[in-house]
Design a protein around this motif. Structure first.
Motif, PDB file in Angstrom:
ATOM      1  N   LEU A 232      -4.767   8.555   9.176  1.00  0.00           N
ATOM      2  CA  LEU A 232      -5.634   8.050  10.244  1.00  0.00           C
ATOM      3  C   LEU A 232      -6.128   6.643   9.927  1.00  0.00           C
ATOM      4  O   LEU A 232      -6.281   5.808  10.812  1.00  0.00           O
ATOM      5  N   GLU A 233      -6.402   6.399   8.637  1.00  0.00           N
ATOM      6  CA  GLU A 233      -6.884   5.070   8.237  1.00  0.00           C
ATOM      7  C   GLU A 233      -5.747   4.062   8.131  1.00  0.00           C
ATOM      8  O   GLU A 233      -5.992   2.874   7.936  1.00  0.00           O
ATOM      9  N   ARG A 263      -8.112   2.999  14.681  1.00  0.00           N
ATOM     10  CA  ARG A 263      -8.332   4.405  14.354  1.00  0.00           C
ATOM     11  C   ARG A 263      -8.792   5.251  15.549  1.00  0.00           C
ATOM     12  O   ARG A 263      -8.211   6.309  15.814  1.00  0.00           O
TER      13      ARG A 263
END
Lengths: 330, 330
Positions: A232-233, A263
């Protein structure tokens, strides 16, 4: 970190009961991250290295080693405050990141102050050569952080595994392994072995790759962070870079499309699909094998460096602890 | 800053010709602010204080003083990088602020690295006691910065003049006057006079208030910054706080309404009107008078501290320079 280190760290910081309310808040911010209780991996390694080099508890050398260990914890904490801003992380050790609690300006300032208190701890240790080690450590860490941040900002994924390893050596391996090993020797008044650098770089890489693997394929309860959070990052990892070179073009395209989004705009369903592709590919096993080989190489170099160590038993314990770190489950 | 200081500063920093393109960018970022050419007010004061205490050019003491002066310039520059982010400033010394050129994450990291190189310069000077001075300086500056940022964040204008003066002493006076005076003494191997603290706090306050006055009522060409910029940024100044206690309620209300808006939302026409109200009020004259009294008090204390100075002529020159700073037109 162990409680005697925490009390040393806190003893250097401003009194949170003193002055006007704004300054009490300031003092509280400086104490926040250290009190959240990190694992103290680097400070324990430093203390273990001091023991290997013959420093015994309750001696002036041990006291000096404890101050250096406190400085290493202060380093870790100011860097985390600034990293959390740079990555706009939401959480740190199960609580909101400092800038999410107080805003970016106050958090930058608190990190700067904590940075200065790190030097106070180094100064307090009074160990010749220690200041150069900390300068060198920050020199490497800042370079590694710059590489990592550049790639995020430029959304670069056309990276070789060697690029990733260069970044990890600079950003993680020096402050996690090389410098703690060296500082332990200096606390004993000994000259650090030249093998500490290649050994620490290999072990530091193994440690970070293990962390990347756990983030993707670990046990959420043991690991304590969100599994898949790195995806996700949009973090570059050995796993992802290896996978990008082997994945079917349509999977690659889906991945790069998602990584082009911020994000909050990423689609959780698609990210979960990518997560599955990564787990089903051979890339996790590839990274594991690489980390394993690096750990073996690092441990062999360390065994050589510790051959004539004043405390052979402590050397065995340090190496067992390093092996455990590089193969840990959480 | 003078060119021999700039070359010392640059000699400590990483080579901008070396390594991969990202690292050349990193090295360039570290060099950027120092090369923009600040006035070097603090480093000149430090060198002047060293001369007053008997340090002569081309001696080892002078070399040590130059390293301390380089460290002070490095301090100024890393603090400015972070301050510009904290205040979201657009420009610094006539060019875009570092984070506007490279983004906030890379600029935070560059400031951190420059902070570490400041300690390298302190270390290089090899002056006993100098490290404690730098620790103390950052301790005060970070507290003052915290106060200032808190007030901005909480949109607080219910402040007394004493609040402003406490903030300015912490944020500006220590690093601008008190610590440079003390470091000059230490470079000479002398014990800093206890009068340096009250003298420096008075002179530092005078210096900052003078800056606030120039920002509001100065000559744009001489001053080199946008006149009225502090108003747009919503900076607390002695002038504004005094005016708020004396202004007609309807003007107060217009002011507070504008200050409740973010910078881009402020109405330039209304801000210009407020600017005029401030200039027409007695508050600029009040601040001028206060700064003048502080400058006189500080100079008198300094004259006492320098009574038995090894170099009386240098003492006279230092005091003339201080007087000029506190009454400067730009």
């Amino acid at each position: 970190m162990r409680s005697e280190l925490l009390s040393r760290v806190l003893s250097l910081l401003p009194d949170p009961q003193e002055g006007r309310s704004e300054l009490r808040q300031y003092a509280g911010m400086l104490r926040d991250y250290p009190r959240r209780g990190g694992k103290g991996i680097r400070s324990e390694l430093l203390l273990a290295s001091a023991r290997v080099h013959g420093v015994q508890q309750d001696t002036p050398g041990w006291d000096a080693a404890l101050w250096l260990a406190a400085a290493l914890e202060l380093f870790q904490n100011w860097v985390l405050i600034h990293d959390d801003i740079e990555d706009d992380s939401e959480e740190r050790r199960g609580q909101p990141a400092l800038h999410r609690l107080h805003g970016v300006p106050l958090a930058i300032n608190a990190g700067d102050a904590l940075h200065a208190y790190m030097w106070a701890a180094v100064h307090r240790a009074g160990v010749p050569g220690a200041m150069d080690e900390f300068l060198n450590m920050i020199h490497h860490t800042a370079r590694g952080q710059h590489l990592d941040l550049c790639w995020v900002e430029d959304r670069r994924w056309d990276l070789a595994e060697a690029d990733y390893l260069e970044m990890v050596e600079q950003k993680t391996a020096y402050y996690t392994v090389v410098i703690p090993l060296r500082l332990g020797a200096l606390a004993a008044g000994a000259r650090p072995s030249e093998q500490f650098t290649p050994a620490g770089l290999a072990l530091g890489a193994a440690f970070q790759i293990r962390d990347d693997v756990l983030n993707l394929a670990g046990d959420a309860v043991k690991y304590g962070k969100e599994i898949g959070g790195d995806l996700l990052e949009g973090k570059r990892t050995l796993i992802v870079l290896h996978w990008l070179n082997t994945a079917p073009p349509e999977q690659r395209q889906v991945f790069l499309q998602q990584m082009g989004l911020n994000r909050p705009d990423k689609d959780p369903h698609t990210i979960a699909k990518i997560h599955r592709w990564l787990l089903d590919s051979g890339s996790v096993a590839h990274a594991q094998a690489y980390a394993h080989a690096q750990a073996q190489e690092g441990l062999a170099l360390l065994a050589g460096a510790f051959q004539d160590a004043p405390d052979v038993q402590a050397a065995g314990e340090l190496m067992a602890a390093m092996r455990k770190l590089a193969t840990r489950e959480a």
